[in-house]
Structures are given as structure tokens and as C-alpha cells.
Scaffold this motif. Structure first.
Motif, PDB file in Angstrom:
ATOM      1  N   VAL A 134       0.854  -1.178   0.000  1.00 43.88           N
ATOM      2  CA  VAL A 134       0.000   0.000   0.000  1.00 43.88           C
ATOM      3  C   VAL A 134       0.892   1.231   0.000  1.00 43.88           C
ATOM      4  N   ASN A 135       0.600   2.181  -0.877  1.00 39.44           N
ATOM      5  CA  ASN A 135       1.384   3.411  -0.927  1.00 39.44           C
ATOM      6  C   ASN A 135       0.991   4.340   0.217  1.00 39.44           C
ATOM      7  N   GLN A 136       1.986   4.804   0.947  1.00 36.29           N
ATOM      8  CA  GLN A 136       1.787   5.754   2.033  1.00 36.29           C
ATOM      9  C   GLN A 136       2.614   7.003   1.735  1.00 36.29           C
ATOM     10  N   SER A 137       2.000   8.163   1.915  1.00 42.47           N
ATOM     11  CA  SER A 137       2.700   9.430   1.666  1.00 42.47           C
ATOM     12  C   SER A 137       3.047  10.105   2.979  1.00 42.47           C
ATOM     13  N   TYR A 138       4.249  10.678   3.032  1.00 41.88           N
ATOM     14  CA  TYR A 138       4.730  11.326   4.245  1.00 41.88           C
ATOM     15  C   TYR A 138       5.336  12.686   3.903  1.00 41.88           C
ATOM     16  N   PRO A 139       5.094  13.692   4.749  1.00 37.33           N
ATOM     17  CA  PRO A 139       5.759  14.980   4.542  1.00 37.33           C
ATOM     18  C   PRO A 139       7.196  14.918   5.042  1.00 37.33           C
ATOM     19  N   VAL A 140       8.101  15.471   4.276  1.00 38.38           N
ATOM     20  CA  VAL A 140       9.515  15.524   4.645  1.00 38.38           C
ATOM     21  C   VAL A 140       9.988  16.957   4.457  1.00 38.38           C
ATOM     22  N   PHE A 141      10.742  17.453   5.432  1.00 35.42           N
ATOM     23  CA  PHE A 141      11.169  18.848   5.415  1.00 35.42           C
ATOM     24  C   PHE A 141      12.692  18.926   5.342  1.00 35.42           C
ATOM     25  N   THR A 142      13.168  19.830   4.491  1.00 33.05           N
ATOM     26  CA  THR A 142      14.602  20.117   4.385  1.00 33.05           C
ATOM     27  C   THR A 142      14.872  21.445   5.089  1.00 33.05           C
ATOM     28  N   HIS A 143      15.775  21.426   6.076  1.00 30.24           N
ATOM     29  CA  HIS A 143      16.152  22.640   6.813  1.00 30.24           C
ATOM     30  C   HIS A 143      17.554  23.056   6.384  1.00 30.24           C
ATOM     31  N   LEU A 144      17.761  24.348   6.219  1.00 28.14           N
ATOM     32  CA  LEU A 144      19.047  24.826   5.694  1.00 28.14           C
ATOM     33  C   LEU A 144      19.513  26.049   6.472  1.00 28.14           C
ATOM     34  N   LEU A 145      20.807  26.066   6.784  1.00 27.87           N
ATOM     35  CA  LEU A 145      21.447  27.244   7.373  1.00 27.87           C
ATOM     36  C   LEU A 145      22.790  27.453   6.704  1.00 27.87           C
ATOM     37  N   GLY A 146      23.022  28.681   6.211  1.00 29.84           N
ATOM     38  CA  GLY A 146      24.315  29.051   5.668  1.00 29.84           C
ATOM     39  C   GLY A 146      24.932  30.167   6.507  1.00 29.84           C
ATOM     40  N   ILE A 147      26.225  30.056   6.789  1.00 28.75           N
ATOM     41  CA  ILE A 147      26.955  31.071   7.553  1.00 28.75           C
ATOM     42  C   ILE A 147      28.149  31.523   6.709  1.00 28.75           C
ATOM     43  N   ARG A 148      28.201  32.807   6.420  1.00 30.98           N
ATOM     44  CA  ARG A 148      29.271  33.371   5.588  1.00 30.98           C
ATOM     45  C   ARG A 148      30.043  34.399   6.410  1.00 30.98           C
ATOM     46  N   ILE A 149      31.356  34.225   6.490  1.00 28.46           N
ATOM     47  CA  ILE A 149      32.213  35.127   7.254  1.00 28.46           C
ATOM     48  C   ILE A 149      33.152  35.840   6.293  1.00 28.46           C
ATOM     49  N   THR A 150      33.137  37.163   6.349  1.00 30.15           N
ATOM     50  CA  THR A 150      34.026  37.961   5.512  1.00 30.15           C
ATOM     51  C   THR A 150      34.842  38.917   6.386  1.00 30.15           C
ATOM     52  N   GLU A 151      35.992  39.370   5.860  1.00 30.54           N
ATOM     53  CA  GLU A 151      36.770  40.398   6.534  1.00 30.54           C
ATOM     54  C   GLU A 151      36.107  41.750   6.276  1.00 30.54           C
ATOM     55  N   ARG A 152      35.838  42.485   7.331  1.00 29.67           N
ATOM     56  CA  ARG A 152      35.126  43.755   7.166  1.00 29.67           C
ATOM     57  C   ARG A 152      35.921  44.754   6.329  1.00 29.67           C
ATOM     58  N   ALA A 153      37.205  44.830   6.578  1.00 28.05           N
ATOM     59  CA  ALA A 153      38.010  45.857   5.905  1.00 28.05           C
ATOM     60  C   ALA A 153      38.159  45.588   4.409  1.00 28.05           C
ATOM     61  N   SER A 154      38.392  44.340   4.050  1.00 33.41           N
ATOM     62  CA  SER A 154      38.676  44.011   2.648  1.00 33.41           C
ATOM     63  C   SER A 154      37.478  43.444   1.898  1.00 33.41           C
ATOM     64  N   GLY A 155      36.475  42.922   2.631  1.00 30.55           N
ATOM     65  CA  GLY A 155      35.349  42.263   1.991  1.00 30.55           C
ATOM     66  C   GLY A 155      35.658  40.853   1.531  1.00 30.55           C
ATOM     67  N   LYS A 156      36.856  40.343   1.846  1.00 32.88           N
ATOM     68  CA  LYS A 156      37.255  39.004   1.414  1.00 32.88           C
ATOM     69  C   LYS A 156      36.491  37.939   2.187  1.00 32.88           C
ATOM     70  N   GLU A 157      35.955  36.975   1.463  1.00 35.36           N
ATOM     71  CA  GLU A 157      35.282  35.840   2.106  1.00 35.36           C
ATOM     72  C   GLU A 157      36.331  34.866   2.637  1.00 35.36           C
ATOM     73  N   VAL A 158      36.228  34.540   3.925  1.00 33.71           N
ATOM     74  CA  VAL A 158      37.214  33.644   4.530  1.00 33.71           C
ATOM     75  C   VAL A 158      36.600  32.330   4.981  1.00 33.71           C
ATOM     76  N   TYR A 159      35.266  32.273   5.108  1.00 30.33           N
ATOM     77  CA  TYR A 159      34.639  31.022   5.535  1.00 30.33           C
ATOM     78  C   TYR A 159      33.185  31.020   5.090  1.00 30.33           C
ATOM     79  N   ASN A 160      32.765  29.907   4.513  1.00 32.04           N
ATOM     80  CA  ASN A 160      31.392  29.768   4.043  1.00 32.04           C
ATOM     81  C   ASN A 160      30.965  28.332   4.305  1.00 32.04           C
ATOM     82  N   VAL A 161      30.006  28.150   5.194  1.00 31.77           N
ATOM     83  CA  VAL A 161      29.603  26.806   5.603  1.00 31.77           C
ATOM     84  C   VAL A 161      28.088  26.680   5.479  1.00 31.77           C
ATOM     85  N   THR A 162      27.651  25.509   5.031  1.00 30.77           N
ATOM     86  CA  THR A 162      26.229  25.222   4.877  1.00 30.77           C
ATOM     87  C   THR A 162      25.898  23.954   5.648  1.00 30.77           C
ATOM     88  N   ALA A 163      24.823  24.008   6.423  1.00 30.97           N
ATOM     89  CA  ALA A 163      24.326  22.837   7.166  1.00 30.97           C
ATOM     90  C   ALA A 163      22.929  22.518   6.659  1.00 30.97           C
TER      91      ALA A 163
END
Length: 241
Positions: A134-163
Motif C-alpha cells: 500500500v502506498n503511504q505518503s509522508y511529509p519531509v522537510f529540508t532545513h538549511l542554514l548558511g553562515i558566511r564570514i568575511t573580513e570587514r576591511a577588505s570584503g574578502k570571504e574567509v569562511y562559508n559553511v552550509t548545514a
């Protein structure tokens, strides 16, 4: 990181299995992907959160920033005014819902016991009927968080992580502590690192999602004479997601 169609289907299938086994599940499993140019030479890790103009009064974002700030503090980051910060931290987040259909076996026996078949054969001479599906349907949820760290003075991206994690939890608020802790676990990860973080339910940075309400106080006994004591109505509320 892009997930192709088949990879997504497989991930959703695993998520369905997680939902089905939620009564036995004791961990939240999160996939973490990081891109890094972190050199580790900073003696003082000062930062401020960066927002777009249309996010200045966003209460949801404020709540998530507090959760991420707690995890950054574990790694010696200290929040300061923007003009004094060495780094700027920007968040991205979201939730997506899908419906996944799974064929589940159903067994049917036309002749309920007792049986008197062959010795030690509980099914008797007929044997069990083959399973139907018998076919059963279930709701599934994808949760996402991205964190981006840049140097304020130069604007250079130094770390970018996704969970990213999958499951039956329909609230991003309740999933966020697990995403934040997973995203910053083992900081800083190497460039292009992909790994999986498992966190016990209830240890995602906040108490468990389940909320225990105190028992209602016992009603006071009415005096022998005089008007009967009225019982106060309990507040009509519900814990938010």
C-alpha cells in the motif's frame, strides 16, 4: 552545493525512513559543507552580524543570530559594534517541504489461529499469505542554514559553511539549534570539506523540543459555610513551534 535529482530522491528516501523510525531516533543528523580560506592567525576574533537593508527589523533573523552567536562564542568569537569588528557574519536560511510516497507491505491472513498443522508450524498447512503493498505518503522537510564570514576591511570571504538536514520537523525554529551547532562543529573545517554531524536530540543548544507543562494546582476546598470557591480558568495557550 547542488544536489541532482537522483541524489535528492535518495536523500528524501532516507528522510522518510527517519520519519518512520522517529520513535526510536535519538539523534539529529546534519550534512555540513564548508569552503575555507581561514588562516588561523587572528589573535582576537571580533565580529558583527551583517544584514541587508530590508532585514534591519527582521525578528526571525534576530532569533537565529542569537543561536549562531552562542556557537561562535564556543570558538572564541566576540560580538562587537560593526565599526570595531574584524569580521562580518551573514546568515542565510530556509525550509522546504516535500511529499514522498513509500510502498509499505501489508500482511493478510484469512484464517486466524489456532492452527493444527505440521509440528512446530504456527501457520498450519496453508502458510502465511504473501504481502500486498500500500502506498503511504509522508511529509519531509529540508532545513538549511548558511553562515558566511568575511573580513570587514577588505570584503574578502574567509569562511562559508552550509548545514542541511532532513526530517519530519515542520518548524525551522526548532531545527535551527541543531543546524547552528553542526555548521560550526570542528571550526574551521578545511576547504571543500563535507562531513556529517550527529547531535543527540535535546542537545542542540536548547532544551528538547518537547515542553513539559506543570500540573494544574489542586482546587482549594470550599469552606463549610459561605459561597463556593470558584476555580480559576487555566490559560488557553499552546506552545509555539
Amino acid at each position: 552545493m547542488n544536489i541532482d535529482r537522483w541524489t535528492r530522491r535518495i536523500a528524501l528516501l532516507f528522510a522518510v525512513l527517519t520519519v518512520l523510525l522517529s520513535g526510536c531516533t535519538t539523534y539529529v543528523t546534519t550534512q555540513v559543507t564548508a569552503f575555507s580560506a581561514w588562516n588561523g592567525s587572528d589573535a582576537t576574533r571580533t565580529y558583527a552580524f551583517a544584514r541587508r537593508q530590508d532585514q534591519q527589523n527582521n525578528l526571525e533573523l534576530s532569533a537565529y543570530e542569537r543561536i549562531v552567536a552562542n556557537e561562535l562564542a564556543v570558538h572564541a568569537f566576540r560580538e562587537v559594534p560593526r565599526d570595531d569588528a574584524r569580521y562580518l557574519v551573514e546568515l542565510a536560511y530556509g525550509i522546504r517541504s516535500d511529499i514522498v510516497t513509500v510502498a509499505e507491505p501489508v500482511y493478510y491472513n484469512a484464517w486466524p489461529g489456532p492452527y493444527w498443522g505440521r509440528p512446530f508450524d504456527p501457520w498450519g498447512p496453508w502458510g502465511p499469505f504473501p504481502a500486498t503493498y500500500v502506498n503511504q505518503s509522508y511529509p519531509v522537510f529540508t532545513h538549511l542554514l548558511g553562515i558566511r564570514i568575511t573580513e570587514r576591511a577588505s570584503g574578502k570571504e574567509v569562511y562559508n559553511v552550509t548545514a542541511r538536514n532532513f526530517g519530519g520537523e515542520s518548524s525551522l525554529v526548532r531545527a535551527m539549534p541543531y543546524l547552528a551547532r553542526s555548521a560550526l562543529a570542528d571550526f574551521p573545517l578545511g576547504n571543500g570539506a563535507v562531513h556529517t554531524v550527529k547531535i543527540p536530540i535535546g542537545n542542540g543548544g536548547t532544551p528538547a523540543n518537547e515542553v513539559s507543562l506543570p500540573a494544574a494546582p489542586a482546587a482549594a476546598s470550599a469552606p463549610a459555610a459561605g459561597p463556593a470557591a470558584g476555580s480559576a480558568a487555566a490559560p488557553d495557550g499552546q506552545a509555539g513551534q
